[in-house]
Design a protein around this motif. Structure first.
Motif, PDB file in Angstrom:
ATOM      1  N   GLU A  60      -2.452  -3.280  -3.796  1.00 12.75           N
ATOM      2  CA  GLU A  60      -2.349  -4.139  -2.687  1.00 12.75           C
ATOM      3  C   GLU A  60      -2.413  -5.462  -3.111  1.00 12.75           C
ATOM      4  OE1 GLU A  60      -5.925  -2.245  -0.734  1.00 12.75           O
ATOM      5  OE2 GLU A  60      -6.143  -4.291  -0.377  1.00 12.75           O
ATOM      6  N   HIS A  62      -4.832  -7.845  -1.754  1.00 11.18           N
ATOM      7  CA  HIS A  62      -6.189  -8.393  -1.699  1.00 11.18           C
ATOM      8  C   HIS A  62      -6.983  -8.719  -2.889  1.00 11.18           C
ATOM      9  CE1 HIS A  62      -6.345  -6.410   2.536  1.00 11.18           C
ATOM     10  NE2 HIS A  62      -5.781  -7.931   2.662  1.00 11.18           N
ATOM     11  N   HIS A  65      -8.605  -6.363  -5.490  1.00 16.61           N
ATOM     12  CA  HIS A  65      -7.531  -5.660  -6.450  1.00 16.61           C
ATOM     13  C   HIS A  65      -6.634  -6.395  -7.380  1.00 16.61           C
ATOM     14  CE1 HIS A  65      -8.252  -2.382  -3.275  1.00 16.61           C
ATOM     15  NE2 HIS A  65      -8.477  -3.247  -2.641  1.00 16.61           N
ATOM     16  N   HIS A 151      -2.642  -0.312   5.431  1.00 14.04           N
ATOM     17  CA  HIS A 151      -3.654  -1.610   5.273  1.00 14.04           C
ATOM     18  C   HIS A 151      -3.298  -2.890   4.935  1.00 14.04           C
ATOM     19  CE1 HIS A 151      -7.563  -3.463   4.065  1.00 14.04           C
ATOM     20  NE2 HIS A 151      -6.846  -3.635   2.955  1.00 14.04           N
ATOM     21  N   ASP A 170      -6.733   0.544  -0.405  1.00 15.51           N
ATOM     22  CA  ASP A 170      -7.505   0.396   1.071  1.00 15.51           C
ATOM     23  C   ASP A 170      -6.925   1.253   2.189  1.00 15.51           C
ATOM     24  OD1 ASP A 170      -9.073  -0.973  -0.861  1.00 15.51           O
ATOM     25  OD2 ASP A 170      -8.931  -2.752   0.632  1.00 15.51           O
TER      26      ASP A 170
HETATM   27 ZN    ZN Z   1      -7.517  -4.327   0.883  1.00  9.91          ZN
END
Ligand code: ZN
Length: 290
Positions: A60, A62, A65, A151, A170
């Motif tokens: 992902e 974010h 990560h 997510h 996530d």
């Molecule tokens: Zn996340």
């Protein structure tokens, strides 16, 4: 460091997500990267002592990560095509390199010298992309990389059948607060069904301890609780602004505390969840029903 399969490991004690790796007969495959620069360089040097790192798969966009990717400069990063598109926007969402360096002086002094270090590029975005699925064979291992939006829109699961493990990022928060700040909750519920259908013993979540499929029901319930809570505000005709003035019992939707070093984001997170779900529920209600 926790062993999660015969040759699979995850680090659940770092600040940030649970970065993980599988040791194949032809080198390492990583899933996400350690968030803190000092953790990332220590990881890379220990691994490369033993064997090369073949791929780094991001689950992902974010920051917790992807921001460590830069410290794996010669490793091919794999990501869903939308993740490649939004990579830099997410990477700099919390400030420029200079701002990060200043922040680390307070929060992680050991990492300061690594921010903007000449040996590392500022970013290492995905070079190998896919739309729905991608299979990589590395040594004797198979990596089934599957787009499972929820997510986040590019959300990806990595299934390693030889290990009986799936790395979900996530889409699963094991017994720590779920972040629904930009999710599509209905896609998330569908993703949980897809994870349920996989033939695995162990789920490595984005945050929290490794778990089994038994937890998926509870994860789905948390998503449903939040949707129900915000739907009641929408049905009463409240705007997101109005809804935020109402008492919201967070633990009624999600019983788990926010974990790691994220405590200062607890209130802000509720605000973001309410705004995101309010807009999505409104949009859904305004769609002409088929
Ligand atoms: Zn996340």
């Amino acid at each position: 460091m926790r062993r999660v399969g015969p040759n699979s490991f995850t680090e659940i004690y770092f600040a940030g997500c649970n970065p993980s790796f599988v040791e194949t007969s032809d080198g390492y495959v990583m899933i996400d990267s350690p968030q803190q620069p000092i953790d990332a360089v220590r990881w890379r040097e220990r691994m490369e002592e033993k064997a090369p790192i073949r791929y780094l798969i991001n689950t992902e966009p974010h920051g917790d990560h992807i921001s460590g990717n830069a410290y794996f400069p010669n490793v091919t990063v794999v990501g869903q095509v939308k993740l490649q598109e939004c990579f830099e926007r997410y990477l700099y969402a919390f400030g420029s390199l200079e701002e990060k360096r200043e922040r680390f002086k307070e929060t992680d002094p050991d990492s300061v010298w690594l921010v903007g270090h000449p040996d590392y590029p500022p970013a290492n975005p995905p070079k190998l992309t896919f739309t729905d699925t991608l299979t990589l064979n590395v040594g004797n291992h198979t990596f089934n990389i599957i787009h499972m939006p929820g997510h986040t829109a590019p959300q990806t699961s990595v299934l390693v059948p030889e290990e009986g493990v799936v790395f979900t990022g996530d889409n699963v928060f094991y017994k720590c607060r779920s972040w629904l700040q930009e999710c599509d909750p209905w896609e998330w519920l569908a993703a949980l069904k897809s994870i349920e259908a996989l033939d695995v013993e162990t789920i490595v979540p984005g945050h929290g301890d490794p778990c089994t499929k038994a937890y998926l029901k509870e994860q789905g319930q948390i998503v449903e609780n939040w949707v129900g809570c915000i739907e009641r505000f929408v049905d009463r005709g409240l705007t997101a602004e109005d809804a935020l003035k109402e008492p919201i019992e967070i633990t009624k939707q999600d019983p788990y505390p926010i974990g790691q070093r994220l405590f200062m984001h607890n209130e802000r997170l509720t605000d973001m969840i309410v705004r995101n779900l309010h807009q999505r529920i409104l949009d859904k209600k305004q769609q002409p029903s088929a």
